[in-house]
Scaffold this motif. Structure first.
Motif, PDB file in Angstrom:
ATOM      1  N   PRO A   1       0.848  -1.211   0.000  1.00 51.72           N
ATOM      2  CA  PRO A   1       0.000   0.000   0.000  1.00 51.72           C
ATOM      3  C   PRO A   1       0.872   1.246   0.000  1.00 51.72           C
ATOM      4  N   ARG A   2       0.468   2.229  -0.765  1.00 47.58           N
ATOM      5  CA  ARG A   2       1.361   3.377  -0.893  1.00 47.58           C
ATOM      6  C   ARG A   2       1.377   4.231   0.366  1.00 47.58           C
ATOM      7  N   THR A   3       0.315   4.105   1.176  1.00 45.09           N
ATOM      8  CA  THR A   3       0.235   4.926   2.393  1.00 45.09           C
ATOM      9  C   THR A   3       1.285   4.525   3.440  1.00 45.09           C
ATOM     10  N   ILE A   4       1.869   3.348   3.327  1.00 43.42           N
ATOM     11  CA  ILE A   4       2.852   2.949   4.342  1.00 43.42           C
ATOM     12  C   ILE A   4       4.274   2.959   3.781  1.00 43.42           C
ATOM     13  N   LYS A   5       4.445   3.499   2.577  1.00 47.11           N
ATOM     14  CA  LYS A   5       5.785   3.496   1.977  1.00 47.11           C
ATOM     15  C   LYS A   5       6.220   4.917   1.612  1.00 47.11           C
ATOM     16  N   PRO A   6       7.529   5.149   1.495  1.00 44.00           N
ATOM     17  CA  PRO A   6       8.039   6.492   1.246  1.00 44.00           C
ATOM     18  C   PRO A   6       7.650   7.069  -0.120  1.00 44.00           C
ATOM     19  N   PHE A   7       7.873   8.369  -0.264  1.00 45.42           N
ATOM     20  CA  PHE A   7       7.404   9.148  -1.412  1.00 45.42           C
ATOM     21  C   PHE A   7       8.013   8.735  -2.743  1.00 45.42           C
ATOM     22  N   TYR A   8       9.211   8.122  -2.709  1.00 50.65           N
ATOM     23  CA  TYR A   8       9.946   7.916  -3.959  1.00 50.65           C
ATOM     24  C   TYR A   8       9.559   6.640  -4.707  1.00 50.65           C
ATOM     25  N   MET A   9       8.669   5.818  -4.122  1.00 53.35           N
ATOM     26  CA  MET A   9       8.355   4.537  -4.778  1.00 53.35           C
ATOM     27  C   MET A   9       7.341   4.729  -5.915  1.00 53.35           C
ATOM     28  N   ARG A  10       7.532   3.941  -6.969  1.00 52.47           N
ATOM     29  CA  ARG A  10       6.699   4.128  -8.159  1.00 52.47           C
ATOM     30  C   ARG A  10       5.262   3.684  -7.902  1.00 52.47           C
ATOM     31  N   CYS A  11       4.307   4.564  -8.250  1.00 49.38           N
ATOM     32  CA  CYS A  11       2.892   4.257  -8.028  1.00 49.38           C
ATOM     33  C   CYS A  11       2.371   3.304  -9.100  1.00 49.38           C
ATOM     34  N   ASN A  12       1.571   2.341  -8.676  1.00 54.05           N
ATOM     35  CA  ASN A  12       0.921   1.437  -9.619  1.00 54.05           C
ATOM     36  C   ASN A  12      -0.365   2.065 -10.144  1.00 54.05           C
ATOM     37  N   ASP A  13      -0.857   1.505 -11.258  1.00 52.92           N
ATOM     38  CA  ASP A  13      -2.056   2.066 -11.877  1.00 52.92           C
ATOM     39  C   ASP A  13      -3.301   1.886 -11.020  1.00 52.92           C
ATOM     40  N   ASP A  14      -3.270   0.949 -10.081  1.00 45.84           N
ATOM     41  CA  ASP A  14      -4.455   0.722  -9.245  1.00 45.84           C
ATOM     42  C   ASP A  14      -4.717   1.891  -8.286  1.00 45.84           C
ATOM     43  N   GLY A  15      -3.761   2.838  -8.216  1.00 41.02           N
ATOM     44  CA  GLY A  15      -3.961   3.995  -7.340  1.00 41.02           C
ATOM     45  C   GLY A  15      -3.794   3.681  -5.860  1.00 41.02           C
ATOM     46  N   LYS A  16      -3.520   2.422  -5.549  1.00 43.46           N
ATOM     47  CA  LYS A  16      -3.451   2.045  -4.128  1.00 43.46           C
ATOM     48  C   LYS A  16      -2.073   1.557  -3.701  1.00 43.46           C
ATOM     49  N   THR A  17      -1.344   0.957  -4.644  1.00 46.02           N
ATOM     50  CA  THR A  17      -0.089   0.310  -4.245  1.00 46.02           C
ATOM     51  C   THR A  17       1.114   0.926  -4.965  1.00 46.02           C
ATOM     52  N   VAL A  18       2.282   0.649  -4.400  1.00 44.40           N
ATOM     53  CA  VAL A  18       3.531   1.114  -5.021  1.00 44.40           C
ATOM     54  C   VAL A  18       4.458  -0.072  -5.269  1.00 44.40           C
TER      55      VAL A  18
ATOM     56  N   GLY B   1      13.440  -2.304  -0.802  1.00 49.62           N
ATOM     57  CA  GLY B   1      13.780  -1.598  -2.038  1.00 49.62           C
ATOM     58  C   GLY B   1      12.535  -1.287  -2.840  1.00 49.62           C
ATOM     59  N   SER B   2      12.740  -0.762  -4.041  1.00 56.37           N
ATOM     60  CA  SER B   2      11.592  -0.437  -4.887  1.00 56.37           C
ATOM     61  C   SER B   2      12.040  -0.041  -6.285  1.00 56.37           C
ATOM     62  N   GLN B   3      11.056   0.018  -7.182  1.00 57.34           N
ATOM     63  CA  GLN B   3      11.256   0.780  -8.409  1.00 57.34           C
ATOM     64  C   GLN B   3      10.946   2.230  -8.026  1.00 57.34           C
ATOM     65  N   ARG B   4      11.674   3.184  -8.614  1.00 54.83           N
ATOM     66  CA  ARG B   4      11.511   4.582  -8.220  1.00 54.83           C
ATOM     67  C   ARG B   4      10.501   5.286  -9.122  1.00 54.83           C
ATOM     68  N   GLU B   5       9.830   6.282  -8.576  1.00 54.27           N
ATOM     69  CA  GLU B   5       8.878   7.061  -9.381  1.00 54.27           C
ATOM     70  C   GLU B   5       9.671   7.964 -10.321  1.00 54.27           C
ATOM     71  N   GLU B   6       9.551   7.706 -11.638  1.00 49.74           N
ATOM     72  CA  GLU B   6      10.349   8.490 -12.581  1.00 49.74           C
ATOM     73  C   GLU B   6       9.518   9.562 -13.268  1.00 49.74           C
ATOM     74  N   ARG B   7       8.173   9.591 -13.013  1.00 48.06           N
ATOM     75  CA  ARG B   7       7.305  10.560 -13.693  1.00 48.06           C
ATOM     76  C   ARG B   7       7.200  11.830 -12.850  1.00 48.06           C
ATOM     77  N   LEU B   8       7.564  12.938 -13.449  1.00 46.13           N
ATOM     78  CA  LEU B   8       7.634  14.212 -12.721  1.00 46.13           C
ATOM     79  C   LEU B   8       6.323  14.553 -12.001  1.00 46.13           C
ATOM     80  N   ASP B   9       5.212  14.476 -12.749  1.00 42.58           N
ATOM     81  CA  ASP B   9       3.941  14.907 -12.137  1.00 42.58           C
ATOM     82  C   ASP B   9       3.548  13.993 -10.975  1.00 42.58           C
ATOM     83  N   VAL B  10       3.762  12.687 -11.147  1.00 39.36           N
ATOM     84  CA  VAL B  10       3.381  11.769 -10.069  1.00 39.36           C
ATOM     85  C   VAL B  10       4.287  11.990  -8.842  1.00 39.36           C
TER      86      VAL B  10
END
Ligand code: 4AD
Ligand code: MG
Length: 463
Positions: A357-374, A390-399
């Protein structure tokens, strides 16, 4: 002439060779018929070298009483085949010199078998024991293996800063670094003017070199940082330190599954290297510390890691029929009891959990299309729990910008990190492995305080 160390002599010394050894006395026994046995250790290996000192060796009568446990000595002698069991050679001394005394009335390691708790209070002397000598050698072997693993794959070793002004994990667990006079400020009771501080703004010890490593990964390619890391978490557990060592590879053009592949072969390589290079120490750990450690490592290195989404893990846990202290609920962080149930009880092998879930992980992790997970991944191993995060990093500027806002962070403070997404952004991934947790896994030592020379934990920074 450089000394030959005991590890080498035990393997290669030939009968009738004359050798000189310097080290610390483990034990001395005097026979009734006028000679003494000395067991000498120089830290190069678990094994001691046995010396036989006859009464006719010069100075025997005066010096032998000073040859007590813990004393340092230099002995020269002739190598002989040993008639005794358990050793290939022994040495018949021709000269004996005491370098440094260790008063038996005071030396705290007189006897074997001290508890680890007691030894923690004498962290300056505990490397003289078998357990801590073995931990030091295995820890060294793991560090070498880490560098070899990445170097042989063409990764650049990058040194990221220890003092930083960004909080990578966003958990607010940072130790502040300041030259301000805190006592004076407290007495003045005024607002702090950070411009007066050394860096002109608040600074801290790093909790991770990841953000800085990303700048290099997206410039020079695959790289890794490996250094001390600091967390002001007030957790008194057997798996947390306030100062620990973390290795963090960062790779451009890697997606999460590539990241998982690398993490898995990394752990397997470390285990292979230690089993190959430290067989004697590993036998000791298996005999004295944890009778299942070799079996566990064999199992880890010869099986594929399980890969499981966080959501599937939550389903497994809620349907397990197991009573946990903390309830399991989609959206909350897994506790160590949950992680250990998955890897120790259920799968009985390493598990890579991903897509949290993205709410329990740091800001830099790549967001999934489901809007809920990273695109997060945690590697869990038996007995230790989380060893890699670890993670894949969010590479999209707006996201990324909207995540920074969502996490309540100031975009201005991360302007340089945001720039990486403005100028030639690429998908990229990385992870962090806690060195001490790796040493725990491989040695079977239960307390993290016993796998780092000088542990720092709440209320403890003695040495
Ligand atoms: O999961 P963590 O917090 O991840 C990061 O710091 C990422 N920035 C890493 C990255 O992607 N480059 O920490 C990574 C690992 C954990 O899995 C654990 O092994 C270790 O660091 N670790 C600790 N080890 C000892 N004491 C602590 N207090 C630790 N906190 C984390
Ligand atoms: Mg983590």
């Amino acid at each position: 002439m450089p000394l030959t160390r005991i590890a080498t002599l035990l393997k290669t010394a030939a009968p009738e060779e004359s050798i000189t050894v310097k080290g610390w006395v483990r034990t001395r026994r005097d026979s009734k018929s006028g000679f003494s046995f000395i067991e000498l250790n120089d830290g190069s290996c678990m094994g001691n070298l046995q010396f036989i000192v006859d009464a006719d060796v010069e100075g025997y009568a005066e010096t032998i009483k000073q040859v007590t446990t813990g004393a340092s000595v230099a002995i020269t002698g002739i190598v002989k085949e040993s008639p005794g069991k358990g050793q290939r050679i022994e040495v018949h001394a021709t000269s004996l010199e005491v370098i440094g005394l260790a008063d038996p009335a005071e030396f705290p390691l007189q006897k074997k078998g001290h508890g680890f708790e007691f030894l923690r209070e004498i962290a300056h002397l505990r490397p003289r024991t078998n357990s801590f000598g073995a931990v030091a050698r295995v820890r060294n072997c793991i560090s070498r293996s880490i560098h070899n693993f990445f170097q042989s794959r063409g990764f650049l070793y990058i040194n990221t800063p220890i003092i930083t002004t960004s909080d990578c994990e966003g958990a607010g667990e940072m130790f502040q670094v300041t030259t301000l006079d805190l006592a004076r400020l407290a007495s003045l009771q005024t607002e702090i003017d950070w411009k007066q501080d050394f860096f002109g703004k608040p600074a801290s010890l790093t909790v991770s070199g990841q953000l800085e490593a990303e700048t290099y990964a997206t410039s020079v390619g695959d790289c890794y940082t490996f250094g001390p890391t600091f967390r002001a978490e007030n957790s008194n557990t057997t798996r947390h330190l306030a100062e620990f060592w973390m290795v963090e590879p960062e790779m451009p053009f890697y997606e999460l599954s590539d990241n998982m592949d690398l993490a898995e072969s990394f752990i397997k390589t470390m285990i292979n290297d230690v089993l190959k290079q430290c067989p004697e120490d590993m036998e000791f750990f298996n005999k004295r510390i944890d009778r299942t450690v070799l079996e566990t490592l064999e199992n880890i290195r010869s099986n594929e890691f399980i890969r499981l989404t966080y959501s599937d893990a939550v389903d497994l846990l809620t349907n397990s029929g197991q009573k946990f202290e903390y309830p399991v609920e989609w959206g909350s962080d897994l506790q160590s009891e949950h992680e250990r149930w998955l890897t120790e009880e259920h799968f009985k092998q390493p598990v890579i959990l991903h897509d949290y879930p993205r709410t329990i992980k740091p800001f830099y992790m790549r967001c999934n299309d489901d809007g809920k997970t990273v695109r997060a991944m945690d590697v869990l191993v038996p007995r230790v729990g989380e060893i890699i995060g670890g993670s894949q990093r969010e590479e999209r500027l707006d996201v990324l910008l909207s995540r920074i806002e969502e996490c309540g962070m100031e975009p201005e403070e991360y302007w340089w990190y945001i720039d990486l997404r403005k100028f030639g952004t690429v998908p990229h991934s990385g992870f962090g492995l806690g060195l001490e947790r790796a040493v725990q896994l491989i040695t079977g030592m239960t307390n993290i305080r016993d796998v780092i020379p000088f542990p720092r934990t709440p209320n403890h920074a003695e040495f």
